[in-house]
Design a protein around this motif. Structure first.
Motif, PDB file in Angstrom:
ATOM      1  N   UNK A 186      42.296  25.270 -86.016  1.00  0.00           N
ATOM      2  CA  UNK A 186      41.267  25.074 -85.113  1.00  0.00           C
ATOM      3  C   UNK A 186      40.037  24.377 -85.671  1.00  0.00           C
ATOM      4  N   UNK A 187      39.224  23.932 -84.916  1.00  0.00           N
ATOM      5  CA  UNK A 187      38.076  23.238 -85.612  1.00  0.00           C
ATOM      6  C   UNK A 187      36.910  23.286 -84.726  1.00  0.00           C
ATOM      7  N   UNK A 188      35.803  22.980 -85.272  1.00  0.00           N
ATOM      8  CA  UNK A 188      34.320  22.920 -84.319  1.00  0.00           C
ATOM      9  C   UNK A 188      33.974  21.385 -84.175  1.00  0.00           C
ATOM     10  N   UNK A 189      34.402  20.721 -83.628  1.00  0.00           N
ATOM     11  CA  UNK A 189      33.932  19.187 -83.637  1.00  0.00           C
ATOM     12  C   UNK A 189      32.498  19.023 -83.250  1.00  0.00           C
ATOM     13  N   UNK A 190      31.720  17.931 -84.137  1.00  0.00           N
ATOM     14  CA  UNK A 190      30.444  17.753 -83.629  1.00  0.00           C
ATOM     15  C   UNK A 190      30.588  16.344 -83.274  1.00  0.00           C
ATOM     16  N   UNK A 191      29.186  16.027 -82.881  1.00  0.00           N
ATOM     17  CA  UNK A 191      29.040  14.706 -82.230  1.00  0.00           C
ATOM     18  C   UNK A 191      29.087  13.585 -83.486  1.00  0.00           C
ATOM     19  N   UNK A 192      28.662  14.126 -84.329  1.00  0.00           N
ATOM     20  CA  UNK A 192      28.699  12.955 -85.673  1.00  0.00           C
ATOM     21  C   UNK A 192      29.982  12.891 -86.187  1.00  0.00           C
ATOM     22  N   UNK A 193      31.040  13.456 -85.839  1.00  0.00           N
ATOM     23  CA  UNK A 193      32.474  13.430 -86.066  1.00  0.00           C
ATOM     24  C   UNK A 193      33.157  12.085 -85.389  1.00  0.00           C
ATOM     25  N   UNK A 194      32.441  11.785 -84.295  1.00  0.00           N
ATOM     26  CA  UNK A 194      32.943  10.611 -83.574  1.00  0.00           C
ATOM     27  C   UNK A 194      32.549   9.210 -84.231  1.00  0.00           C
ATOM     28  N   UNK A 195      33.714   8.658 -84.830  1.00  0.00           N
ATOM     29  CA  UNK A 195      33.542   7.631 -85.478  1.00  0.00           C
ATOM     30  C   UNK A 195      32.953   6.168 -84.834  1.00  0.00           C
ATOM     31  N   UNK A 196      33.504   5.983 -83.862  1.00  0.00           N
ATOM     32  CA  UNK A 196      33.203   4.904 -82.831  1.00  0.00           C
ATOM     33  C   UNK A 196      31.745   4.819 -82.423  1.00  0.00           C
ATOM     34  N   UNK A 197      30.908   4.035 -82.975  1.00  0.00           N
ATOM     35  CA  UNK A 197      29.379   3.988 -82.665  1.00  0.00           C
ATOM     36  C   UNK A 197      29.232   4.101 -81.200  1.00  0.00           C
ATOM     37  N   UNK A 198      29.940   3.168 -80.366  1.00  0.00           N
ATOM     38  CA  UNK A 198      29.451   3.100 -78.844  1.00  0.00           C
ATOM     39  C   UNK A 198      29.810   4.129 -78.348  1.00  0.00           C
ATOM     40  N   UNK A 199      31.115   4.907 -78.340  1.00  0.00           N
ATOM     41  CA  UNK A 199      31.336   6.110 -77.576  1.00  0.00           C
ATOM     42  C   UNK A 199      30.395   7.214 -78.224  1.00  0.00           C
ATOM     43  N   UNK A 200      30.107   7.150 -79.426  1.00  0.00           N
ATOM     44  CA  UNK A 200      29.083   8.246 -79.638  1.00  0.00           C
ATOM     45  C   UNK A 200      27.709   8.021 -78.983  1.00  0.00           C
ATOM     46  N   UNK A 201      27.091   6.983 -78.870  1.00  0.00           N
ATOM     47  CA  UNK A 201      25.930   6.652 -78.056  1.00  0.00           C
ATOM     48  C   UNK A 201      25.984   6.906 -76.841  1.00  0.00           C
ATOM     49  N   UNK A 202      27.189   6.525 -76.240  1.00  0.00           N
ATOM     50  CA  UNK A 202      27.328   6.822 -74.676  1.00  0.00           C
ATOM     51  C   UNK A 202      27.300   8.437 -74.473  1.00  0.00           C
ATOM     52  N   UNK A 203      28.071   9.196 -75.265  1.00  0.00           N
ATOM     53  CA  UNK A 203      27.900  10.464 -75.222  1.00  0.00           C
ATOM     54  C   UNK A 203      26.695  11.213 -75.279  1.00  0.00           C
ATOM     55  N   UNK A 204      25.695  10.688 -76.250  1.00  0.00           N
ATOM     56  CA  UNK A 204      24.272  10.943 -76.550  1.00  0.00           C
ATOM     57  C   UNK A 204      23.634  10.867 -75.223  1.00  0.00           C
TER      58      UNK A 204
END
Length: 202
Positions: free
Chosen positions: A176-194
């Motif tokens: 199991x794991x507890x992913x965090x927003x910073x774990x998303x490597x793709x910058x554009x996808x990370x900003x869209x989620x933010x």
């Protein structure tokens, strides 16, 4: 530390049922190398193949453990000073023009993963799940039933390469794991989620 080492070795060799006997008799990797045939029998290691594999793994384990005296930065204290004199505290203090200075005992250990070529993932997961596994150390792979050890990957010089992301490591080792927003490597996808998160909050 010695008992942790022998427990790890016994686990990798499928001899976990012998752990209590080794613990009760204070037998660690160093002691295994001096055991007689009757002592092996007493500990329950009767098969010649098991004795050979156990002795070899203990020998490898001990060779992979290195201790040295170093400074706060982890740099090894030289055996000889700049003036070619053998190391002494007074000479060392004089050379670095500082007295007193703290020296530390460092221990470098290589992590060995014992796997079968037919099922690498299970062996890797078992090794990662051990309490004694330390991902920051060098990595060596021992293939079951083969004499060689693959240590050509991670280097012991500098930071150990990170072959797994934190999420993948947690999934393999713990399921199991507890992913965090910073774990998303793709910058554009990370900003869209933010941005979506901001819209939901406000």
């Amino acid at each position: 530390m010695a008992m942790d080492g022998i427990n790890t070795i016994l686990t990798d060799l499928g001899l976990t049922h012998l752990m209590d006997g080794f613990k009760d008799n204070s037998v660690g990797p160093q002691e295994v190398l001096t055991l007689t045939d009757s002592e092996f029998n007493f500990l329950g290691v009767s098969a010649i193949g098991d004795r050979a594999r156990l002795s070899q793994r203990c020998r490898t384990y001990l060779n992979d453990c290195e201790t040295f005296i170093g400074n706060f930065a982890g740099e090894r204290v030289p055996s000889k000073l700049l003036n070619e004199d053998l190391f002494s505290l007074d000479g060392y203090f004089s050379e670095i023009k500082s007295n007193p200075v703290r020296l530390y005992l460092y221990a470098k250990t290589t992590t060995i993963i014992n796997v079968s070529r037919g099922d690498v993932l299970s062996g890797t997961k078992r090794a990662f799940s051990r309490k004694t596994f330390r991902p920051e150390l060098g990595l060596r792979v021992k293939f079951s039933g083969e004499n060689g050890i693959d240590d050509g990957g991670p280097s012991c010089k500098g930071p150990v390469p990170r072959f797994f992301s934190r999420i993948l490591y947690d999934l393999i080792a713990f399921g199991s794991c507890e992913p965090k927003l910073d774990d998303i490597v793709d910058y554009q996808i990370r900003e869209q989620i933010k941005e979506v998160f901001r819209m939901l909050v406000y």
